[in-house]
Design a protein around this motif. Structure first.
Motif, PDB file in Angstrom:
ATOM      1  N   ALA A   1       1.394  -0.672  -0.313  1.00 35.41           N
ATOM      2  CA  ALA A   1      -0.139  -0.350  -0.056  1.00 35.41           C
ATOM      3  C   ALA A   1       0.947   1.328   0.045  1.00 35.41           C
ATOM      4  O   ALA A   1       1.009   1.995  -0.341  1.00 35.41           O
ATOM      5  CB  ALA A   1      -0.962   0.028   1.260  1.00 35.41           C
ATOM      6  N   VAL A   2       1.690   1.015   0.674  1.00 30.93           N
ATOM      7  CA  VAL A   2       2.914   2.686   0.810  1.00 30.93           C
ATOM      8  C   VAL A   2       3.905   2.539  -0.274  1.00 30.93           C
ATOM      9  O   VAL A   2       3.806   3.902  -1.500  1.00 30.93           O
ATOM     10  CB  VAL A   2       3.805   2.427   1.884  1.00 30.93           C
ATOM     11  CG1 VAL A   2       5.577   3.347   2.010  1.00 30.93           C
ATOM     12  CG2 VAL A   2       3.211   1.898   3.628  1.00 30.93           C
ATOM     13  N   GLU A   3       4.263   1.748  -1.149  1.00 35.83           N
ATOM     14  CA  GLU A   3       4.640   1.562  -2.498  1.00 35.83           C
ATOM     15  C   GLU A   3       3.569   2.374  -3.078  1.00 35.83           C
ATOM     16  O   GLU A   3       3.758   3.095  -4.408  1.00 35.83           O
ATOM     17  CB  GLU A   3       5.565   0.658  -2.374  1.00 35.83           C
ATOM     18  CG  GLU A   3       6.095  -0.267  -2.678  1.00 35.83           C
ATOM     19  CD  GLU A   3       7.541   0.974  -1.984  1.00 35.83           C
ATOM     20  OE1 GLU A   3       7.373   1.418  -3.366  1.00 35.83           O
ATOM     21  OE2 GLU A   3       8.354   0.565  -1.205  1.00 35.83           O
ATOM     22  N   THR A   4       2.651   1.452  -3.097  1.00 38.49           N
ATOM     23  CA  THR A   4       0.888   1.921  -4.601  1.00 38.49           C
ATOM     24  C   THR A   4       0.453   3.147  -4.158  1.00 38.49           C
ATOM     25  O   THR A   4       0.834   4.485  -5.019  1.00 38.49           O
ATOM     26  CB  THR A   4       0.249   1.539  -4.669  1.00 38.49           C
ATOM     27  OG1 THR A   4       0.307   0.106  -4.365  1.00 38.49           O
ATOM     28  CG2 THR A   4      -1.017   1.760  -5.580  1.00 38.49           C
ATOM     29  N   LEU A   5       0.532   4.087  -3.182  1.00 38.71           N
ATOM     30  CA  LEU A   5       0.634   5.211  -2.588  1.00 38.71           C
ATOM     31  C   LEU A   5       2.287   6.637  -3.011  1.00 38.71           C
ATOM     32  O   LEU A   5       1.362   7.404  -3.677  1.00 38.71           O
ATOM     33  CB  LEU A   5       0.111   5.816  -1.454  1.00 38.71           C
ATOM     34  CG  LEU A   5      -1.507   5.547  -0.472  1.00 38.71           C
ATOM     35  CD1 LEU A   5      -0.856   5.444   0.772  1.00 38.71           C
ATOM     36  CD2 LEU A   5      -2.428   6.213  -1.093  1.00 38.71           C
ATOM     37  N   ILE A   6       3.611   5.823  -3.148  1.00 37.58           N
ATOM     38  CA  ILE A   6       4.282   6.860  -3.160  1.00 37.58           C
ATOM     39  C   ILE A   6       4.038   7.243  -4.821  1.00 37.58           C
ATOM     40  O   ILE A   6       4.214   8.006  -5.276  1.00 37.58           O
ATOM     41  CB  ILE A   6       5.034   5.981  -3.101  1.00 37.58           C
ATOM     42  CG1 ILE A   6       5.898   6.185  -1.627  1.00 37.58           C
ATOM     43  CG2 ILE A   6       6.851   6.796  -3.976  1.00 37.58           C
ATOM     44  CD1 ILE A   6       6.805   5.566  -1.334  1.00 37.58           C
ATOM     45  N   ARG A   7       3.479   5.454  -5.572  1.00 34.31           N
ATOM     46  CA  ARG A   7       3.539   5.608  -7.189  1.00 34.31           C
ATOM     47  C   ARG A   7       2.713   6.906  -7.593  1.00 34.31           C
ATOM     48  O   ARG A   7       2.738   7.383  -8.726  1.00 34.31           O
ATOM     49  CB  ARG A   7       3.656   4.478  -7.343  1.00 34.31           C
ATOM     50  CG  ARG A   7       4.982   3.173  -7.707  1.00 34.31           C
ATOM     51  CD  ARG A   7       4.865   2.523  -8.465  1.00 34.31           C
ATOM     52  NE  ARG A   7       3.920   1.515  -8.320  1.00 34.31           N
ATOM     53  CZ  ARG A   7       4.035   0.622  -6.749  1.00 34.31           C
ATOM     54  NH1 ARG A   7       5.161   0.453  -6.438  1.00 34.31           N
ATOM     55  NH2 ARG A   7       2.947  -0.595  -6.414  1.00 34.31           N
ATOM     56  N   PHE A   8       1.561   6.700  -6.463  1.00 34.22           N
ATOM     57  CA  PHE A   8       0.166   7.819  -7.042  1.00 34.22           C
ATOM     58  C   PHE A   8       0.620   8.926  -7.059  1.00 34.22           C
ATOM     59  O   PHE A   8      -0.079   9.716  -8.261  1.00 34.22           O
ATOM     60  CB  PHE A   8      -0.446   7.574  -6.154  1.00 34.22           C
ATOM     61  CG  PHE A   8      -1.897   7.706  -6.652  1.00 34.22           C
ATOM     62  CD1 PHE A   8      -3.199   7.339  -7.504  1.00 34.22           C
ATOM     63  CD2 PHE A   8      -2.752   9.048  -6.345  1.00 34.22           C
ATOM     64  CE1 PHE A   8      -4.166   7.527  -7.905  1.00 34.22           C
ATOM     65  CE2 PHE A   8      -3.874   9.493  -7.022  1.00 34.22           C
ATOM     66  CZ  PHE A   8      -4.656   8.766  -7.422  1.00 34.22           C
ATOM     67  N   ILE A   9       1.265   9.127  -5.948  1.00 32.71           N
ATOM     68  CA  ILE A   9       1.853  10.194  -5.767  1.00 32.71           C
ATOM     69  C   ILE A   9       2.439  11.181  -6.191  1.00 32.71           C
ATOM     70  O   ILE A   9       2.873  12.030  -6.956  1.00 32.71           O
ATOM     71  CB  ILE A   9       2.264  10.901  -4.294  1.00 32.71           C
ATOM     72  CG1 ILE A   9       1.477  10.653  -2.937  1.00 32.71           C
ATOM     73  CG2 ILE A   9       3.020  12.117  -4.308  1.00 32.71           C
ATOM     74  CD1 ILE A   9       1.879  10.663  -1.651  1.00 32.71           C
ATOM     75  N   GLU A  10       3.839  10.143  -6.880  1.00 36.05           N
ATOM     76  CA  GLU A  10       4.477  10.505  -8.359  1.00 36.05           C
ATOM     77  C   GLU A  10       3.862  10.910  -9.545  1.00 36.05           C
ATOM     78  O   GLU A  10       3.838  11.644 -10.336  1.00 36.05           O
ATOM     79  CB  GLU A  10       5.575   9.632  -8.404  1.00 36.05           C
ATOM     80  CG  GLU A  10       6.506   8.945  -7.509  1.00 36.05           C
ATOM     81  CD  GLU A  10       7.581   8.440  -7.461  1.00 36.05           C
ATOM     82  OE1 GLU A  10       7.150   6.847  -8.476  1.00 36.05           O
ATOM     83  OE2 GLU A  10       8.731   8.211  -7.432  1.00 36.05           O
ATOM     84  N   ALA A  11       3.659  10.154  -9.772  1.00 38.62           N
ATOM     85  CA  ALA A  11       2.186  10.300 -10.892  1.00 38.62           C
ATOM     86  C   ALA A  11       0.864  11.707 -11.072  1.00 38.62           C
ATOM     87  O   ALA A  11       1.928  12.114 -12.443  1.00 38.62           O
ATOM     88  CB  ALA A  11       1.424   9.045 -10.945  1.00 38.62           C
ATOM     89  N   LYS A  12       0.628  11.811  -9.635  1.00 39.18           N
ATOM     90  CA  LYS A  12       0.080  12.859  -9.669  1.00 39.18           C
ATOM     91  C   LYS A  12       0.370  14.199  -9.498  1.00 39.18           C
ATOM     92  O   LYS A  12       0.436  14.759 -10.457  1.00 39.18           O
ATOM     93  CB  LYS A  12      -1.106  12.960  -8.819  1.00 39.18           C
ATOM     94  CG  LYS A  12      -1.830  13.941  -7.821  1.00 39.18           C
ATOM     95  CD  LYS A  12      -2.421  13.580  -6.633  1.00 39.18           C
ATOM     96  CE  LYS A  12      -3.545  14.782  -5.817  1.00 39.18           C
ATOM     97  NZ  LYS A  12      -2.808  16.194  -6.370  1.00 39.18           N
ATOM     98  N   ASN A  13       1.940  14.235  -9.418  1.00 37.77           N
ATOM     99  CA  ASN A  13       2.657  15.707  -9.368  1.00 37.77           C
ATOM    100  C   ASN A  13       3.129  15.324 -10.691  1.00 37.77           C
ATOM    101  O   ASN A  13       3.289  16.495 -11.460  1.00 37.77           O
ATOM    102  CB  ASN A  13       4.128  15.188  -8.009  1.00 37.77           C
ATOM    103  CG  ASN A  13       3.674  15.425  -6.635  1.00 37.77           C
ATOM    104  OD1 ASN A  13       2.215  16.052  -6.774  1.00 37.77           O
ATOM    105  ND2 ASN A  13       3.840  14.348  -5.799  1.00 37.77           N
ATOM    106  N   ALA A  14       3.459  14.188 -11.335  1.00 40.59           N
ATOM    107  CA  ALA A  14       3.788  14.171 -12.468  1.00 40.59           C
ATOM    108  C   ALA A  14       2.909  14.920 -13.638  1.00 40.59           C
ATOM    109  O   ALA A  14       3.223  15.621 -14.335  1.00 40.59           O
ATOM    110  CB  ALA A  14       4.783  13.536 -12.808  1.00 40.59           C
ATOM    111  N   GLU A  15       1.703  14.847 -12.804  1.00 38.98           N
ATOM    112  CA  GLU A  15       0.473  15.364 -13.702  1.00 38.98           C
ATOM    113  C   GLU A  15       0.018  16.657 -13.737  1.00 38.98           C
ATOM    114  O   GLU A  15       0.203  17.720 -14.992  1.00 38.98           O
ATOM    115  CB  GLU A  15      -0.746  14.154 -14.305  1.00 38.98           C
ATOM    116  CG  GLU A  15      -2.092  15.071 -14.820  1.00 38.98           C
ATOM    117  CD  GLU A  15      -1.858  14.687 -16.329  1.00 38.98           C
ATOM    118  OE1 GLU A  15      -2.599  15.183 -16.855  1.00 38.98           O
ATOM    119  OE2 GLU A  15      -0.820  13.881 -16.653  1.00 38.98           O
TER     120      GLU A  15
END
Length: 212
Positions: A189-203
């Motif tokens: 879950a932690v790894e998924t959230l980090i990837r989600f945040i990275e994708a969100k910030n990139a967008e």
């Protein structure tokens, strides 16, 4: 990773939401707030900490009704105590969010920060078997009536959230992401959230660049 996101975590009892929040905050190097908010709210408002702790068990009068009856000019003086506590706690949540990225667990933070940009609202849930195991093994609760305890705790959280927000606790449209820990695990879950945040910030960076 550059991060300017505020993460709010709503969670079922026993799903591991608090642990996920702690680990995520450590990985991102940002503050973590759960019960710490009670201490801060008590210091800033003058109300005793134990009043905040039991407020979610004593929902009686409607905050919206109070506002409509007394209007904005009346301040907090004539409001029911539970509504004063919610407003005081909300001000504390807004205050810590103004200071920068952080992880906030519970306390309707997703609703309190609904108008603030760069907020990621997450709901953590799990199947009953996994929740029972975590409550017994990790939380140290005796095995008798654990299912009843879980159901009552979640019902109390739902009542508190539904009452103060006018929305439904756990409903998908209220969150950006929902994660089931019996399927993905705490670290997953932690790894998924980090990837989600990275994708969100990139967008967001892409949209900002295109807007120039």
């Amino acid at each position: 990773m550059k991060n300017n996101t505020i993460i709010t975590i709503s969670r079922q009892y026993g799903s591991g939401g608090r642990l996920i929040g702690q680990k995520l905050a450590e990985r991102l190097g940002i503050p973590f707030y759960d019960k710490e908010l009670i201490t801060l709210a008590a210091e800033e408002s003058g109300f005793a900490e134990h009043l905040f702790e039991k407020n979610d068990r004593n929902i009686t009068n409607s905050l919206l009704y109070s506002l409509s009856m007394y209007g904005n000019t009346m301040g907090l003086y004539d409001m029911p105590l539970n509504d004063k506590l919610f407003i005081a706690q909300s001000k504390t949540i807004q205050s810590v969010a103004e200071k920068g990225p952080c992880v906030i667990v519970g306390r309707c933070a997703d609703y309190v920060l609904r108008n603030k940009p760069n907020v990621l609202n997450v709901f953590i849930h799990s199947d009953m078997e996994s929740k029972v195991r975590r409550v017994v093994e990790d939380y140290g609760v005796e095995s008798d009536n654990v299912v009843e305890l879980i159901n009552k705790t979640d019902k109390r959280r739902a009542n508190y959230y539904n009452y103060y927000t006018g929305m439904k606790w756990g409903r998908a449209e209220n969150y950006h992401l929902a994660l089931r820990t019996d399927c993905i695990g705490i670290d997953g879950a932690v790894e998924t959230l980090i990837r989600f945040i990275e994708a969100k910030n990139a967008e967001m960076e892409k949209e900002a660049a295109e807007a120039k």
